[in-house]
Design an enzyme around this catalytic site. Sequence first.
Site, PDB file in Angstrom:
ATOM      1  N   ARG A 196      49.363  39.946  45.018  1.00  0.00           N
ATOM      2  CA  ARG A 196      50.084  40.923  45.841  1.00  0.00           C
ATOM      3  C   ARG A 196      50.205  40.427  47.287  1.00  0.00           C
ATOM      4  O   ARG A 196      51.267  40.498  47.877  1.00  0.00           O
ATOM      5  CB  ARG A 196      49.361  42.282  45.801  1.00  0.00           C
ATOM      6  CG  ARG A 196      49.441  42.953  44.449  1.00  0.00           C
ATOM      7  CD  ARG A 196      48.448  44.098  44.347  1.00  0.00           C
ATOM      8  NE  ARG A 196      47.078  43.628  44.510  1.00  0.00           N
ATOM      9  CZ  ARG A 196      46.006  44.383  44.436  1.00  0.00           C
ATOM     10  NH1 ARG A 196      46.122  45.683  44.219  1.00  0.00           N
ATOM     11  NH2 ARG A 196      44.801  43.862  44.584  1.00  0.00           N
ATOM     12  N   LYS A 214      34.809  40.839  30.657  1.00  0.00           N
ATOM     13  CA  LYS A 214      34.609  39.385  30.584  1.00  0.00           C
ATOM     14  C   LYS A 214      34.189  38.961  29.165  1.00  0.00           C
ATOM     15  O   LYS A 214      34.519  37.850  28.742  1.00  0.00           O
ATOM     16  CB  LYS A 214      33.596  38.941  31.647  1.00  0.00           C
ATOM     17  CG  LYS A 214      34.122  39.130  33.069  1.00  0.00           C
ATOM     18  CD  LYS A 214      35.420  38.346  33.309  1.00  0.00           C
ATOM     19  CE  LYS A 214      35.982  38.487  34.702  1.00  0.00           C
ATOM     20  NZ  LYS A 214      37.183  37.693  34.942  1.00  0.00           N
ATOM     21  N   SER A 232      33.179  34.715  33.177  1.00  0.00           N
ATOM     22  CA  SER A 232      32.030  34.963  34.058  1.00  0.00           C
ATOM     23  C   SER A 232      30.758  34.806  33.237  1.00  0.00           C
ATOM     24  O   SER A 232      30.788  34.923  32.001  1.00  0.00           O
ATOM     25  CB  SER A 232      32.122  36.398  34.590  1.00  0.00           C
ATOM     26  OG  SER A 232      30.930  36.765  35.245  1.00  0.00           O
ATOM     27  N   TYR A 283      32.455  45.972  33.835  1.00  0.00           N
ATOM     28  CA  TYR A 283      32.997  44.660  34.222  1.00  0.00           C
ATOM     29  C   TYR A 283      32.617  43.626  33.163  1.00  0.00           C
ATOM     30  O   TYR A 283      33.453  42.828  32.727  1.00  0.00           O
ATOM     31  CB  TYR A 283      32.449  44.263  35.599  1.00  0.00           C
ATOM     32  CG  TYR A 283      32.775  42.840  36.006  1.00  0.00           C
ATOM     33  CD1 TYR A 283      34.067  42.466  36.329  1.00  0.00           C
ATOM     34  CD2 TYR A 283      31.770  41.864  36.083  1.00  0.00           C
ATOM     35  CE1 TYR A 283      34.372  41.151  36.705  1.00  0.00           C
ATOM     36  CE2 TYR A 283      32.056  40.558  36.457  1.00  0.00           C
ATOM     37  CZ  TYR A 283      33.362  40.202  36.768  1.00  0.00           C
ATOM     38  OH  TYR A 283      33.654  38.911  37.141  1.00  0.00           O
ATOM     39  N   SER A 337      45.536  34.454  46.401  1.00  0.00           N
ATOM     40  CA  SER A 337      45.411  34.831  47.815  1.00  0.00           C
ATOM     41  C   SER A 337      43.972  34.788  48.300  1.00  0.00           C
ATOM     42  O   SER A 337      43.713  34.993  49.487  1.00  0.00           O
ATOM     43  CB  SER A 337      45.981  36.245  48.022  1.00  0.00           C
ATOM     44  OG  SER A 337      45.317  37.159  47.170  1.00  0.00           O
ATOM     45  N   LEU A 345      49.476  42.976  39.145  1.00  0.00           N
ATOM     46  CA  LEU A 345      49.111  42.736  37.737  1.00  0.00           C
ATOM     47  C   LEU A 345      48.708  44.004  36.990  1.00  0.00           C
ATOM     48  O   LEU A 345      48.492  43.963  35.780  1.00  0.00           O
ATOM     49  CB  LEU A 345      47.974  41.710  37.674  1.00  0.00           C
ATOM     50  CG  LEU A 345      48.365  40.262  38.013  1.00  0.00           C
ATOM     51  CD1 LEU A 345      47.118  39.395  38.154  1.00  0.00           C
ATOM     52  CD2 LEU A 345      49.296  39.674  36.960  1.00  0.00           C
ATOM     53  N   GLY A 358      39.510  33.575  47.368  1.00  0.00           N
ATOM     54  CA  GLY A 358      38.399  33.109  46.543  1.00  0.00           C
ATOM     55  C   GLY A 358      38.703  31.934  45.624  1.00  0.00           C
ATOM     56  O   GLY A 358      39.232  30.894  46.042  1.00  0.00           O
ATOM     57  N   ILE A 359      38.381  32.110  44.356  1.00  0.00           N
ATOM     58  CA  ILE A 359      38.441  31.017  43.382  1.00  0.00           C
ATOM     59  C   ILE A 359      39.888  30.578  43.127  1.00  0.00           C
ATOM     60  O   ILE A 359      40.190  29.382  43.083  1.00  0.00           O
ATOM     61  CB  ILE A 359      37.747  31.463  42.073  1.00  0.00           C
ATOM     62  CG1 ILE A 359      36.250  31.711  42.332  1.00  0.00           C
ATOM     63  CG2 ILE A 359      37.945  30.437  40.967  1.00  0.00           C
ATOM     64  CD1 ILE A 359      35.507  32.421  41.201  1.00  0.00           C
ATOM     65  N   THR A 393      32.599  35.079  47.338  1.00  0.00           N
ATOM     66  CA  THR A 393      34.004  35.445  47.610  1.00  0.00           C
ATOM     67  C   THR A 393      34.066  36.949  47.943  1.00  0.00           C
ATOM     68  O   THR A 393      33.093  37.673  47.715  1.00  0.00           O
ATOM     69  CB  THR A 393      34.909  35.213  46.373  1.00  0.00           C
ATOM     70  OG1 THR A 393      34.626  36.250  45.422  1.00  0.00           O
ATOM     71  CG2 THR A 393      34.706  33.856  45.733  1.00  0.00           C
TER      72      THR A 393
HETATM   73  N1  LIG Z   1      32.989  35.860  42.773  1.00  0.00           N
HETATM   74  C1  LIG Z   1      32.169  35.847  41.746  1.00  0.00           C
HETATM   75  O1  LIG Z   1      30.936  35.948  41.895  1.00  0.00           O
HETATM   76  C2  LIG Z   1      32.697  35.644  40.347  1.00  0.00           C
HETATM   77  C3  LIG Z   1      31.776  35.328  39.338  1.00  0.00           C
HETATM   78  C4  LIG Z   1      32.242  35.153  38.042  1.00  0.00           C
HETATM   79  C5  LIG Z   1      33.581  35.291  37.750  1.00  0.00           C
HETATM   80  N2  LIG Z   1      34.451  35.621  38.745  1.00  0.00           N
HETATM   81  C6  LIG Z   1      35.864  35.797  38.358  1.00  0.00           C
HETATM   82  O2  LIG Z   1      36.657  34.883  39.085  1.00  0.00           O
HETATM   83  C7  LIG Z   1      37.971  35.421  39.277  1.00  0.00           C
HETATM   84  C8  LIG Z   1      38.359  35.310  40.741  1.00  0.00           C
HETATM   85  O3  LIG Z   1      37.449  36.097  41.497  1.00  0.00           O
HETATM   86  P1  LIG Z   1      37.211  35.831  43.055  1.00  0.00           P
HETATM   87  O4  LIG Z   1      35.746  35.861  43.247  1.00  0.00           O
HETATM   88  O5  LIG Z   1      38.011  34.684  43.507  1.00  0.00           O
HETATM   89  O6  LIG Z   1      37.796  37.209  43.637  1.00  0.00           O
HETATM   90  P2  LIG Z   1      38.577  37.550  44.991  1.00  0.00           P
HETATM   91  O7  LIG Z   1      38.242  36.569  46.063  1.00  0.00           O
HETATM   92  O8  LIG Z   1      38.322  38.988  45.234  1.00  0.00           O
HETATM   93  O9  LIG Z   1      40.106  37.342  44.573  1.00  0.00           O
HETATM   94  C9  LIG Z   1      40.688  38.172  43.611  1.00  0.00           C
HETATM   95  C10 LIG Z   1      42.154  37.809  43.449  1.00  0.00           C
HETATM   96  O10 LIG Z   1      42.695  38.641  42.404  1.00  0.00           O
HETATM   97  C11 LIG Z   1      43.924  39.163  42.852  1.00  0.00           C
HETATM   98  N3  LIG Z   1      44.181  40.491  42.298  1.00  0.00           N
HETATM   99  C12 LIG Z   1      43.334  41.534  42.195  1.00  0.00           C
HETATM  100  N4  LIG Z   1      43.976  42.623  41.733  1.00  0.00           N
HETATM  101  C13 LIG Z   1      45.276  42.249  41.552  1.00  0.00           C
HETATM  102  C14 LIG Z   1      46.449  42.919  41.141  1.00  0.00           C
HETATM  103  N5  LIG Z   1      46.437  44.226  40.814  1.00  0.00           N
HETATM  104  N6  LIG Z   1      47.604  42.235  41.085  1.00  0.00           N
HETATM  105  C15 LIG Z   1      47.652  40.921  41.440  1.00  0.00           C
HETATM  106  N7  LIG Z   1      46.577  40.228  41.840  1.00  0.00           N
HETATM  107  C16 LIG Z   1      45.407  40.894  41.907  1.00  0.00           C
HETATM  108  C17 LIG Z   1      43.791  39.269  44.371  1.00  0.00           C
HETATM  109  O11 LIG Z   1      45.079  39.165  44.955  1.00  0.00           O
HETATM  110  P3  LIG Z   1      45.822  40.340  45.787  1.00  0.00           P
HETATM  111  O12 LIG Z   1      44.784  41.315  46.234  1.00  0.00           O
HETATM  112  O13 LIG Z   1      46.520  39.596  46.858  1.00  0.00           O
HETATM  113  O14 LIG Z   1      46.764  40.918  44.779  1.00  0.00           O
HETATM  114  C18 LIG Z   1      42.963  38.029  44.703  1.00  0.00           C
HETATM  115  O15 LIG Z   1      43.802  36.920  44.936  1.00  0.00           O
HETATM  116  C19 LIG Z   1      37.919  36.857  38.757  1.00  0.00           C
HETATM  117  O16 LIG Z   1      38.483  36.895  37.468  1.00  0.00           O
HETATM  118  C20 LIG Z   1      36.426  37.153  38.702  1.00  0.00           C
HETATM  119  O17 LIG Z   1      36.119  38.116  37.724  1.00  0.00           O
HETATM  120  C21 LIG Z   1      34.050  35.788  40.042  1.00  0.00           C
END
Ligand SMILES: NC(=O)c1ccc[n+]([C@@H]2O[C@H](COP(=O)([O-])OP(=O)(O)OC[C@H]3O[C@@H](n4cnc5c(N)ncnc54)[C@H](OP(=O)(O)O)[C@@H]3O)[C@@H](O)[C@H]2O)c1
Length: 229
Positions: free
Chosen positions: A33, A139, A122, A135, A10, A49, A12-13, A172
Amino acid sequence: MKTALVTGTSSGIGKAIAEALLKEGMTVIGLCRSVEKLPTGVIPLPCDLREPGEIQAAFEKVPQLDILVNSAGLAYLSRLADGNPQHWEEMWRVNVHALSLCSQLALARFPETGGHILNLSSMSGHRVPPTGGFYASTKFAVRALCEALRSELKTLGNKTRVSSLSPGFVDTPLLDTYFAGRAEELAATRQNIDMLTPEAIAATALHILTSPPEVEINDVLMRSADQSV
Ligand SMILES: NC(=O)c1ccc[n+]([C@@H]2O[C@H](COP(=O)([O-])OP(=O)(O)OC[C@H]3O[C@@H](n4cnc5c(N)ncnc54)[C@H](OP(=O)(O)O)[C@@H]3O)[C@@H](O)[C@H]2O)c1
Protein backbone atom coordinates in the site's frame (compact mmCIF):
# COMPACT_ATOMS: atom_id res chain seq x y z
CA MET A 1 17.00 -10.28 -17.04
CA LYS A 2 14.60 -11.85 -14.53
CA THR A 3 11.51 -10.06 -13.21
CA ALA A 4 10.55 -10.53 -9.57
CA LEU A 5 7.37 -9.36 -7.86
CA VAL A 6 7.85 -8.89 -4.11
CA THR A 7 4.87 -8.25 -1.83
CA GLY A 8 5.38 -6.28 1.39
CA THR A 9 8.18 -4.27 -0.25
CA SER A 10 7.65 -1.08 1.76
CA SER A 11 9.17 -2.44 4.97
CA GLY A 12 11.26 -5.04 6.77
CA ILE A 13 12.01 -8.35 5.08
CA GLY A 14 10.25 -7.64 1.76
CA LYS A 15 12.16 -4.37 1.39
CA ALA A 16 15.51 -6.07 2.10
CA ILE A 17 14.75 -8.88 -0.36
CA ALA A 18 13.77 -6.34 -3.04
CA GLU A 19 17.08 -4.50 -2.51
CA ALA A 20 19.04 -7.77 -2.76
CA LEU A 21 17.27 -8.75 -6.00
CA LEU A 22 17.88 -5.30 -7.48
CA LYS A 23 21.61 -5.67 -6.71
CA GLU A 24 21.48 -9.03 -8.50
CA GLY A 25 20.36 -7.11 -11.63
CA MET A 26 16.72 -8.21 -11.58
CA THR A 27 13.72 -6.05 -12.43
CA VAL A 28 11.76 -5.76 -9.18
CA ILE A 29 8.07 -4.92 -8.84
CA GLY A 30 6.99 -3.89 -5.35
CA LEU A 31 3.42 -4.65 -4.27
CA CYS A 32 2.20 -2.91 -1.10
CA ARG A 33 0.00 0.00 0.00
CA SER A 34 2.73 2.50 1.00
CA VAL A 35 4.45 2.67 -2.38
CA GLU A 36 6.12 5.95 -1.33
CA LYS A 37 8.34 3.83 0.95
CA LEU A 38 9.69 1.58 -1.80
CA PRO A 39 13.45 1.40 -2.30
CA THR A 40 14.74 3.39 -5.29
CA GLY A 41 14.56 1.37 -8.49
CA VAL A 42 11.59 -0.79 -7.47
CA ILE A 43 8.56 -0.47 -9.79
CA PRO A 44 5.51 0.40 -7.66
CA LEU A 45 2.39 -1.77 -7.77
CA PRO A 46 -0.04 -0.28 -5.24
CA CYS A 47 -2.48 -2.81 -3.82
CA ASP A 48 -4.34 -3.63 -0.63
CA LEU A 49 -3.94 -7.37 -0.18
CA ARG A 50 -7.11 -7.57 1.93
CA GLU A 51 -9.07 -6.99 -1.29
CA PRO A 52 -9.05 -9.85 -3.86
CA GLY A 53 -10.38 -7.49 -6.58
CA GLU A 54 -7.41 -5.17 -6.08
CA ILE A 55 -5.01 -8.11 -6.31
CA GLN A 56 -6.54 -9.26 -9.61
CA ALA A 57 -6.40 -5.71 -11.02
CA ALA A 58 -2.77 -5.23 -9.89
CA PHE A 59 -1.61 -8.46 -11.56
CA GLU A 60 -3.34 -7.46 -14.80
CA LYS A 61 -0.64 -4.77 -15.07
CA VAL A 62 2.11 -7.43 -14.92
CA PRO A 63 2.48 -9.32 -18.23
CA GLN A 64 5.24 -11.75 -17.24
CA LEU A 65 7.18 -12.82 -14.18
CA ASP A 66 9.97 -15.20 -13.18
CA ILE A 67 9.81 -14.91 -9.38
CA LEU A 68 7.14 -14.18 -6.77
CA VAL A 69 8.14 -13.44 -3.18
CA ASN A 70 5.16 -13.42 -0.81
CA SER A 71 6.55 -11.39 2.08
CA ALA A 72 3.57 -9.19 3.03
CA GLY A 73 2.11 -10.24 6.33
CA LEU A 74 1.01 -9.04 9.71
CA ALA A 75 0.99 -10.36 13.23
CA TYR A 76 -1.47 -9.24 15.87
CA LEU A 77 -1.18 -10.80 19.26
CA SER A 78 -4.79 -11.90 19.15
CA ARG A 79 -5.65 -14.82 21.36
CA LEU A 80 -8.43 -17.28 20.60
CA ALA A 81 -9.82 -16.87 24.12
CA ASP A 82 -10.29 -13.10 24.01
CA GLY A 83 -8.71 -11.71 20.80
CA ASN A 84 -10.38 -9.38 18.30
CA PRO A 85 -11.97 -11.43 15.45
CA GLN A 86 -11.33 -8.52 13.04
CA HIS A 87 -7.61 -9.04 13.64
CA TRP A 88 -8.03 -12.75 12.85
CA GLU A 89 -9.81 -11.86 9.62
CA GLU A 90 -7.14 -9.37 8.50
CA MET A 91 -4.34 -11.84 9.24
CA TRP A 92 -6.18 -14.60 7.39
CA ARG A 93 -6.86 -12.39 4.36
CA VAL A 94 -3.30 -11.09 3.99
CA ASN A 95 -1.16 -13.96 5.31
CA VAL A 96 -3.13 -16.81 3.73
CA HIS A 97 -5.74 -15.83 1.13
CA ALA A 98 -3.72 -13.10 -0.61
CA LEU A 99 -0.61 -15.29 -0.63
CA SER A 100 -2.63 -18.03 -2.34
CA LEU A 101 -4.22 -15.69 -4.89
CA CYS A 102 -0.88 -13.99 -5.72
CA SER A 103 0.63 -17.45 -6.23
CA GLN A 104 -2.14 -18.49 -8.62
CA LEU A 105 -1.87 -15.23 -10.60
CA ALA A 106 1.94 -15.45 -10.73
CA LEU A 107 1.83 -19.03 -12.04
CA ALA A 108 -0.12 -17.81 -15.08
CA ARG A 109 2.72 -15.33 -15.81
CA PHE A 110 5.70 -17.64 -15.38
CA PRO A 111 7.61 -18.96 -18.43
CA GLU A 112 7.01 -22.53 -19.67
CA THR A 113 10.33 -23.50 -18.10
CA GLY A 114 8.84 -22.61 -14.70
CA GLY A 115 9.18 -19.80 -12.18
CA HIS A 116 9.93 -19.66 -8.47
CA ILE A 117 7.64 -18.80 -5.56
CA LEU A 118 9.18 -17.96 -2.17
CA ASN A 119 6.79 -17.63 0.77
CA LEU A 120 7.66 -15.99 4.07
CA SER A 121 6.48 -18.40 6.71
CA SER A 122 7.77 -18.28 10.29
CA MET A 123 9.03 -20.37 13.17
CA SER A 124 5.40 -19.88 14.25
CA GLY A 125 4.54 -22.19 11.35
CA HIS A 126 6.53 -24.95 13.04
CA ARG A 127 5.56 -24.65 16.69
CA VAL A 128 2.78 -22.77 18.47
CA PRO A 129 4.11 -20.07 20.81
CA PRO A 130 2.14 -19.50 24.03
CA THR A 131 1.19 -16.08 22.61
CA GLY A 132 0.09 -15.27 19.07
CA GLY A 133 -1.90 -18.46 18.49
CA PHE A 134 -4.02 -17.21 15.59
CA TYR A 135 -0.96 -15.77 13.83
CA ALA A 136 0.69 -19.18 14.19
CA SER A 137 -2.34 -20.80 12.53
CA THR A 138 -1.82 -18.58 9.47
CA LYS A 139 1.82 -19.64 9.25
CA PHE A 140 0.95 -23.33 9.67
CA ALA A 141 -1.40 -22.72 6.74
CA VAL A 142 1.46 -21.23 4.69
CA ARG A 143 3.49 -24.39 5.31
CA ALA A 144 0.57 -26.58 4.18
CA LEU A 145 -0.01 -24.38 1.11
CA CYS A 146 3.67 -24.61 0.07
CA GLU A 147 3.54 -28.38 0.22
CA ALA A 148 0.13 -28.52 -1.50
CA LEU A 149 1.27 -26.30 -4.36
CA ARG A 150 4.55 -28.17 -4.72
CA SER A 151 2.82 -31.50 -5.17
CA GLU A 152 0.10 -30.04 -7.45
CA LEU A 153 2.80 -28.62 -9.73
CA LYS A 154 4.66 -31.94 -9.88
CA THR A 155 1.41 -33.65 -10.96
CA LEU A 156 0.85 -30.98 -13.61
CA GLY A 157 4.42 -31.30 -14.91
CA ASN A 158 5.01 -27.63 -14.06
CA LYS A 159 8.69 -26.89 -13.31
CA THR A 160 7.93 -23.96 -10.97
CA ARG A 161 9.75 -24.30 -7.65
CA VAL A 162 8.11 -23.52 -4.30
CA SER A 163 10.20 -22.50 -1.32
CA SER A 164 9.58 -21.07 2.11
CA LEU A 165 11.67 -19.31 4.69
CA SER A 166 10.76 -19.61 8.37
CA PRO A 167 12.46 -17.01 10.56
CA GLY A 168 12.29 -16.53 14.31
CA PHE A 169 12.40 -12.93 15.59
CA VAL A 170 13.50 -10.43 12.94
CA ASP A 171 13.83 -6.81 14.00
CA THR A 172 11.18 -5.10 11.86
CA PRO A 173 8.09 -2.90 12.46
CA LEU A 174 5.98 -6.10 12.55
CA LEU A 175 7.12 -6.58 16.14
CA ASP A 176 5.54 -3.26 17.21
CA THR A 177 2.15 -4.70 16.24
CA TYR A 178 2.88 -8.12 17.75
CA PHE A 179 4.00 -6.56 21.05
CA ALA A 180 1.38 -3.76 21.04
CA GLY A 181 0.72 -2.73 24.66
CA ARG A 182 3.73 -4.79 25.81
CA ALA A 183 6.59 -2.37 25.09
CA GLU A 184 8.57 -3.55 28.13
CA GLU A 185 8.38 -7.16 26.96
CA LEU A 186 9.60 -6.13 23.50
CA ALA A 187 12.49 -4.15 25.04
CA ALA A 188 13.42 -7.16 27.21
CA THR A 189 13.23 -9.50 24.18
CA ARG A 190 15.52 -7.15 22.23
CA GLN A 191 17.90 -7.13 25.21
CA ASN A 192 17.95 -10.93 25.55
CA ILE A 193 18.05 -11.82 21.88
CA ASP A 194 20.35 -10.44 19.20
CA MET A 195 17.53 -10.57 16.65
CA LEU A 196 17.97 -11.50 13.01
CA THR A 197 18.15 -8.58 10.59
CA PRO A 198 16.04 -8.27 7.42
CA GLU A 199 19.35 -8.29 5.50
CA ALA A 200 20.25 -11.72 6.93
CA ILE A 201 16.88 -13.05 5.75
CA ALA A 202 17.43 -11.42 2.34
CA ALA A 203 20.82 -13.13 1.96
CA THR A 204 19.18 -16.53 2.51
CA ALA A 205 16.30 -15.60 0.18
CA LEU A 206 18.85 -14.75 -2.51
CA HIS A 207 20.57 -18.10 -1.99
CA ILE A 208 17.23 -19.90 -2.41
CA LEU A 209 16.21 -17.90 -5.49
CA THR A 210 19.55 -18.20 -7.30
CA SER A 211 20.06 -21.91 -6.65
CA PRO A 212 20.47 -24.10 -9.77
CA PRO A 213 17.17 -25.00 -11.54
CA GLU A 214 17.34 -28.64 -10.40
CA VAL A 215 17.56 -27.57 -6.72
CA GLU A 216 14.31 -26.81 -4.89
CA ILE A 217 14.96 -25.64 -1.35
CA ASN A 218 11.65 -26.29 0.38
CA ASP A 219 12.05 -24.59 3.76
CA VAL A 220 14.77 -22.92 5.78
CA LEU A 221 14.36 -22.44 9.52
CA MET A 222 16.37 -19.44 10.76
CA ARG A 223 16.65 -18.23 14.34
CA SER A 224 18.96 -15.87 16.15
CA ALA A 225 21.65 -17.93 17.86
CA ASP A 226 20.20 -16.51 21.12
CA GLN A 227 16.60 -17.62 20.53
CA SER A 228 15.73 -20.78 22.45
CA VAL A 229 12.26 -21.64 21.07
N1 LIG B 1 9.57 -9.79 11.83
C1 LIG B 1 9.53 -11.01 12.30
O1 LIG B 1 9.94 -11.28 13.45
C2 LIG B 1 9.05 -12.15 11.44
C3 LIG B 1 9.32 -13.46 11.87
C4 LIG B 1 8.86 -14.52 11.09
C5 LIG B 1 8.16 -14.29 9.93
N2 LIG B 1 7.89 -13.01 9.55
C6 LIG B 1 7.10 -12.84 8.32
O2 LIG B 1 7.85 -12.09 7.39
C7 LIG B 1 6.97 -11.35 6.53
C8 LIG B 1 7.42 -9.90 6.48
O3 LIG B 1 7.32 -9.36 7.79
P1 LIG B 1 8.16 -8.07 8.23
O4 LIG B 1 8.72 -8.40 9.55
O5 LIG B 1 9.01 -7.62 7.13
O6 LIG B 1 6.94 -7.05 8.47
P2 LIG B 1 6.82 -5.47 8.25
O7 LIG B 1 8.15 -4.81 8.35
O8 LIG B 1 5.74 -5.04 9.17
O9 LIG B 1 6.30 -5.36 6.74
C9 LIG B 1 5.05 -5.87 6.39
C10 LIG B 1 4.78 -5.59 4.93
O10 LIG B 1 3.51 -6.18 4.60
C11 LIG B 1 2.76 -5.24 3.87
N3 LIG B 1 1.32 -5.38 4.11
C12 LIG B 1 0.69 -5.55 5.29
N4 LIG B 1 -0.64 -5.52 5.12
C13 LIG B 1 -0.85 -5.31 3.78
C14 LIG B 1 -2.00 -5.14 2.98
N5 LIG B 1 -3.24 -5.17 3.50
N6 LIG B 1 -1.84 -4.94 1.66
C15 LIG B 1 -0.59 -4.87 1.11
N7 LIG B 1 0.53 -5.02 1.82
C16 LIG B 1 0.40 -5.23 3.14
C17 LIG B 1 3.22 -3.87 4.37
O11 LIG B 1 3.04 -2.91 3.34
P3 LIG B 1 2.03 -1.65 3.41
O12 LIG B 1 1.71 -1.40 4.85
O13 LIG B 1 2.79 -0.58 2.72
O14 LIG B 1 0.85 -2.12 2.63
C18 LIG B 1 4.71 -4.11 4.61
O15 LIG B 1 5.45 -3.84 3.44
C19 LIG B 1 5.57 -11.54 7.11
O16 LIG B 1 4.90 -12.52 6.34
C20 LIG B 1 5.83 -12.05 8.52
O17 LIG B 1 4.78 -12.85 8.99
C21 LIG B 1 8.33 -11.93 10.26
